[in-house]
Design a protein around this motif. Structure first.
Motif, PDB file in Angstrom:
ATOM      1  N   LEU A  86       0.841  -1.191   0.000  1.00  0.00           N
ATOM      2  CA  LEU A  86       0.000   0.000   0.000  1.00  0.00           C
ATOM      3  C   LEU A  86       0.881   1.248   0.000  1.00  0.00           C
ATOM      4  O   LEU A  86       1.865   1.329   0.741  1.00  0.00           O
ATOM      5  N   ALA A  87       0.549   2.219  -0.828  1.00  0.00           N
ATOM      6  CA  ALA A  87       1.302   3.481  -0.844  1.00  0.00           C
ATOM      7  C   ALA A  87       1.195   4.155   0.521  1.00  0.00           C
ATOM      8  O   ALA A  87       0.109   4.208   1.107  1.00  0.00           O
ATOM      9  N   PRO A  88       2.305   4.677   1.073  1.00  0.00           N
ATOM     10  CA  PRO A  88       2.269   5.310   2.397  1.00  0.00           C
ATOM     11  C   PRO A  88       1.225   6.418   2.512  1.00  0.00           C
ATOM     12  O   PRO A  88       0.574   6.559   3.555  1.00  0.00           O
ATOM     13  N   THR A  89       1.056   7.219   1.463  1.00  0.00           N
ATOM     14  CA  THR A  89       0.048   8.282   1.514  1.00  0.00           C
ATOM     15  C   THR A  89      -1.355   7.710   1.643  1.00  0.00           C
ATOM     16  O   THR A  89      -2.199   8.250   2.367  1.00  0.00           O
ATOM     17  N   ALA A  90      -1.615   6.597   0.960  1.00  0.00           N
ATOM     18  CA  ALA A  90      -2.924   5.952   1.051  1.00  0.00           C
ATOM     19  C   ALA A  90      -3.117   5.310   2.416  1.00  0.00           C
ATOM     20  O   ALA A  90      -4.215   5.352   2.989  1.00  0.00           O
ATOM     21  N   PHE A 108      -1.341  -4.927   8.692  1.00  0.00           N
ATOM     22  CA  PHE A 108      -0.466  -6.055   8.367  1.00  0.00           C
ATOM     23  C   PHE A 108       0.769  -5.496   7.674  1.00  0.00           C
ATOM     24  O   PHE A 108       0.680  -4.887   6.604  1.00  0.00           O
ATOM     25  N   ALA A 109       1.922  -5.712   8.299  1.00  0.00           N
ATOM     26  CA  ALA A 109       3.207  -5.242   7.766  1.00  0.00           C
ATOM     27  C   ALA A 109       4.311  -6.103   8.346  1.00  0.00           C
ATOM     28  O   ALA A 109       4.172  -6.647   9.448  1.00  0.00           O
ATOM     29  N   ASP A 110       5.415  -6.221   7.610  1.00  0.00           N
ATOM     30  CA  ASP A 110       6.562  -7.018   8.073  1.00  0.00           C
ATOM     31  C   ASP A 110       6.146  -8.440   8.450  1.00  0.00           C
ATOM     32  O   ASP A 110       6.682  -9.028   9.401  1.00  0.00           O
ATOM     33  N   GLU A 111       5.173  -8.982   7.730  1.00  0.00           N
ATOM     34  CA  GLU A 111       4.651 -10.333   7.982  1.00  0.00           C
ATOM     35  C   GLU A 111       4.059 -10.461   9.386  1.00  0.00           C
ATOM     36  O   GLU A 111       3.999 -11.558   9.947  1.00  0.00           O
ATOM     37  N   GLN A 112       3.623  -9.348   9.949  1.00  0.00           N
ATOM     38  CA  GLN A 112       3.003  -9.341  11.261  1.00  0.00           C
ATOM     39  C   GLN A 112       1.582  -8.799  11.179  1.00  0.00           C
ATOM     40  O   GLN A 112       1.243  -7.991  10.307  1.00  0.00           O
ATOM     41  N   TRP A 113       0.766  -9.226  12.123  1.00  0.00           N
ATOM     42  CA  TRP A 113      -0.574  -8.696  12.335  1.00  0.00           C
ATOM     43  C   TRP A 113      -0.468  -7.726  13.509  1.00  0.00           C
ATOM     44  O   TRP A 113      -0.272  -8.136  14.642  1.00  0.00           O
ATOM     45  N   LEU A 114      -0.560  -6.439  13.228  1.00  0.00           N
ATOM     46  CA  LEU A 114      -0.359  -5.400  14.228  1.00  0.00           C
ATOM     47  C   LEU A 114      -1.709  -4.875  14.713  1.00  0.00           C
ATOM     48  O   LEU A 114      -2.584  -4.552  13.903  1.00  0.00           O
ATOM     49  N   PRO A 142       5.280   3.868  12.412  1.00  0.00           N
ATOM     50  CA  PRO A 142       6.587   3.343  11.982  1.00  0.00           C
ATOM     51  C   PRO A 142       6.496   2.328  10.838  1.00  0.00           C
ATOM     52  O   PRO A 142       7.521   2.009  10.227  1.00  0.00           O
ATOM     53  N   TYR A 143       5.291   1.859  10.535  1.00  0.00           N
ATOM     54  CA  TYR A 143       5.131   0.813   9.517  1.00  0.00           C
ATOM     55  C   TYR A 143       4.538   1.326   8.200  1.00  0.00           C
ATOM     56  O   TYR A 143       4.352   0.543   7.267  1.00  0.00           O
ATOM     57  N   LEU A 144       4.255   2.625   8.118  1.00  0.00           N
ATOM     58  CA  LEU A 144       3.473   3.138   7.000  1.00  0.00           C
ATOM     59  C   LEU A 144       4.149   2.972   5.642  1.00  0.00           C
ATOM     60  O   LEU A 144       3.477   3.010   4.610  1.00  0.00           O
ATOM     61  N   ASP A 145       5.457   2.792   5.613  1.00  0.00           N
ATOM     62  CA  ASP A 145       6.146   2.644   4.328  1.00  0.00           C
ATOM     63  C   ASP A 145       6.205   1.197   3.850  1.00  0.00           C
ATOM     64  O   ASP A 145       6.800   0.915   2.800  1.00  0.00           O
ATOM     65  N   ARG A 146       5.556   0.286   4.580  1.00  0.00           N
ATOM     66  CA  ARG A 146       5.608  -1.122   4.174  1.00  0.00           C
ATOM     67  C   ARG A 146       4.341  -1.883   4.574  1.00  0.00           C
ATOM     68  O   ARG A 146       4.394  -3.055   4.942  1.00  0.00           O
ATOM     69  N   VAL A 147       3.213  -1.239   4.457  1.00  0.00           N
ATOM     70  CA  VAL A 147       1.932  -1.847   4.817  1.00  0.00           C
ATOM     71  C   VAL A 147       1.405  -2.700   3.668  1.00  0.00           C
ATOM     72  O   VAL A 147       1.339  -2.249   2.521  1.00  0.00           O
ATOM     73  N   ASP A 148       1.031  -3.925   3.974  1.00  0.00           N
ATOM     74  CA  ASP A 148       0.395  -4.795   2.979  1.00  0.00           C
ATOM     75  C   ASP A 148      -1.122  -4.658   2.999  1.00  0.00           C
ATOM     76  O   ASP A 148      -1.771  -4.741   1.952  1.00  0.00           O
TER      77      ASP A 148
END
Length: 271
Positions: A86-90, A108-114, A142-148
């Protein structure tokens, strides 16, 4: 159906799996018969890929699978094929919008459920479905640049439907907002929808879309219905989802995927 089906892509929860999120023996056997007949079979789900690998193993799947509604395509051993985060802005826009409403929010980011609250509704349901536990955080930034994927969940199904309708125009061409269950609203990359996933997997397998089938039960399955050669809705799906399909099978509680395989994919005079 003008050409034989060579590749079938199935949703998991509400479709392939019974209501208890388990694979039934008749479904396993039907999928194995289908693959033995030369028809490739794979999975597309809003789940993270790591929560799909065991089912892929039990079914003997050799084709890549699509997690996060197509946001991650992986081989059955977990190796990455393609990724569309997902784009960080979105991500920020979606989180800001959802925070104004009475819903629980997961990332969901870094293969984790946050998540921020283990006592939130549907945490036990998600834990059971995924097969792993969430990670408690105080801030998603801290995860916004790599959100799935972002998920909003509530038992107010009407609210979630309204939020879907309101959020999608705000995301414009950056992301998709679509319900994967009446109580889950998923936000994923604009490149992560099941229609694009089916198209990419079919290309990878060198199968024309006219020779693909899609099986699903939810609003987010309609994207693959739109591009598949044969769209099959589950019997318990909403009227809107059933209307988007070519045919309707019985419910997932009745092993509708097994019925559909025998009736529409393996039968020589199916349609």
């Amino acid at each position: 159906m003008s050409a034989p089906i060579r590749f079938a892509l199935s949703d998991m929860d509400g479709t392939l799996l019974r209501p208890d999120h388990q694979l039934a023996g008749p479904v396993i056997e039907a999928v194995q018969r289908l693959q033995a007949a030369g028809v490739r079979f794979s999975l597309a789900s809003s789940r993270p890929p790591r929560a799909m690998l065991e089912q892929a193993r039990l079914l003997g799947i050799s084709a890549p699978i699509a997690g996060f509604n197509g946001g991650r395509l992986v081989y059955p051993d977990g190796r990455l094929l393609e990724a569309y985060p997902l784009a960080p802005t979105a991500a920020r826009a979606a989180l800001t919008f959802l925070a104004r409403h009475t819903v629980d929010i997961w990332v969901f980011a870094d293969e984790q459920w946050l998540l921020k609250d283990f006592s939130a509704a549907h945490v036990p349901t998600e834990r059971h479905a995924l097969g792993f536990d969430g990670t408690l955080v105080v801030d998603f930034d801290p995860y916004l640049d790599r959100v799935d994927k972002i998920v909003a969940t509530t038992d107010d199904h009407a609210l979630l439907a309204r939020l879907e309708a309101e959020l999608q125009p705000r995301l414009v061409d950056q992301a998709h907002a679509a319900r994967s269950q009446p109580y889950y609203l998923d936000i994923t990359s604009i490149e992560a929808d099941k229609g694009k996933a089916l198209t990419r997997l079919a290309r990878h397998l060198d199968v024309p879309l006219s020779q693909t089938a899609a099986l699903g039960d939810s609003h987010n399955d309609m994207a693959m219905f739109a591009v598949a050669g044969l769209a099959i809705a589950m019997g318990q799906a909403s009227a809107e989802v059933r209307a988007a399909a070519d045919v309707v099978t019985v419910s997932n509680a009745e092993d509708g995927v097994a019925f559909a395989i025998e009736r529409y994919l393996l039968s020589s005079d199916a349609l």
